[in-house]
Design a protein around this motif. Structure first.
Motif, PDB file in Angstrom:
ATOM      1  N   UNK A  12       0.831  -1.215   0.000  1.00 17.55           N
ATOM      2  CA  UNK A  12       0.000   0.000   0.000  1.00 17.55           C
ATOM      3  C   UNK A  12       0.859   1.256   0.000  1.00 17.55           C
ATOM      4  N   UNK A  13       1.917   1.238   0.759  1.00 16.27           N
ATOM      5  CA  UNK A  13       2.808   2.400   0.794  1.00 16.27           C
ATOM      6  C   UNK A  13       3.447   2.625  -0.570  1.00 16.27           C
ATOM      7  N   UNK A  14       3.922   1.559  -1.188  1.00 18.77           N
ATOM      8  CA  UNK A  14       4.541   1.728  -2.511  1.00 18.77           C
ATOM      9  C   UNK A  14       3.511   2.152  -3.559  1.00 18.77           C
ATOM     10  N   UNK A  15       2.290   1.636  -3.455  1.00 20.75           N
ATOM     11  CA  UNK A  15       1.241   2.043  -4.400  1.00 20.75           C
ATOM     12  C   UNK A  15       0.907   3.514  -4.219  1.00 20.75           C
ATOM     13  N   UNK A  16       0.901   3.975  -2.982  1.00 20.95           N
ATOM     14  CA  UNK A  16       0.647   5.391  -2.723  1.00 20.95           C
ATOM     15  C   UNK A  16       1.750   6.271  -3.315  1.00 20.95           C
ATOM     16  N   UNK A  18       3.539   5.478  -5.934  1.00 19.49           N
ATOM     17  CA  UNK A  18       3.356   5.442  -7.393  1.00 19.49           C
ATOM     18  C   UNK A  18       2.246   6.406  -7.807  1.00 19.49           C
ATOM     19  N   UNK A  19       1.160   6.455  -7.047  1.00 23.43           N
ATOM     20  CA  UNK A  19       0.061   7.372  -7.365  1.00 23.43           C
ATOM     21  C   UNK A  19       0.524   8.825  -7.279  1.00 23.43           C
ATOM     22  N   UNK A  31      -2.689   4.989 -16.923  1.00 22.33           N
ATOM     23  CA  UNK A  31      -1.288   4.646 -16.642  1.00 22.33           C
ATOM     24  C   UNK A  31      -1.063   4.566 -15.130  1.00 22.33           C
ATOM     25  N   UNK A  32      -1.621   5.542 -14.411  1.00 21.73           N
ATOM     26  CA  UNK A  32      -1.468   5.535 -12.949  1.00 21.73           C
ATOM     27  C   UNK A  32      -2.120   4.292 -12.361  1.00 21.73           C
ATOM     28  N   UNK A  36      -0.061   1.349 -10.552  1.00 23.63           N
ATOM     29  CA  UNK A  36      -0.373   1.149  -9.139  1.00 23.63           C
ATOM     30  C   UNK A  36      -0.738  -0.310  -8.871  1.00 23.63           C
ATOM     31  N   UNK A  37      -1.559  -0.897  -9.736  1.00 23.31           N
ATOM     32  CA  UNK A  37      -1.964  -2.294  -9.545  1.00 23.31           C
ATOM     33  C   UNK A  37      -0.763  -3.234  -9.661  1.00 23.31           C
TER      34      UNK A  37
END
Length: 119
Positions: A12-16, A18-19, A31-32, A36-37
């Motif tokens: 979740x932290x890495x996805x945040x 990336x967003x 793309x985002x 993110x996925x």
């Protein structure tokens, strides 16, 4: 269960991140989303696998190492108990001889009776 929660939290932290980076660079929403996925699943799965590897191989290795140290300590303790037993035997033989005088405190008169090594 802790491994899963830790993996999900890290993902979740890495996805945040990336967003946020996608928004800062004005990337398209598609793309985002796919970045993110992909990041979420890859980081989550990889972290779960790394943590499983650590608990299966690394932790038992160090626990075996510590057990060996405990055995060494037990051997040292057995030497100490043997020494204590021999000291006990010596003290018992001294008590058996009845040559022990009663305790007398050291006074000025008794100080003259103490022999000192002369050089």
């Amino acid at each position: 269960m802790f491994k899963i929660w830790l993996a999900v939290g890290l993902a979740s932290v890495t996805a945040l991140v990336v967003i946020i980076m996608g928004l800062l660079h004005q990337a398209r929403s598609e793309v985002i989303l796919y970045r993110t996925a992909i990041t979420f699943f890859l980081v989550g799965i990889l972290w779960y696998l790394v943590e499983s590897f650590i608990t299966m191989y690394v932790v038992p290795y160090f626990s075996k190492k510590n057990q060996g140290q405990q055995q060494d300590i037990q051997v040292e303790n057995s030497d100490e108990t043997e020494q204590l037993n021999s000291e006990k035997e010596v003290s018992e033989t001294v008590l058996d001889t009845d040559t022990i005088n009663e305790f007398a405190p050291l006074t000025k008169e008794n100080l003259d009776q103490v022999s000192t090594p002369r050089g």
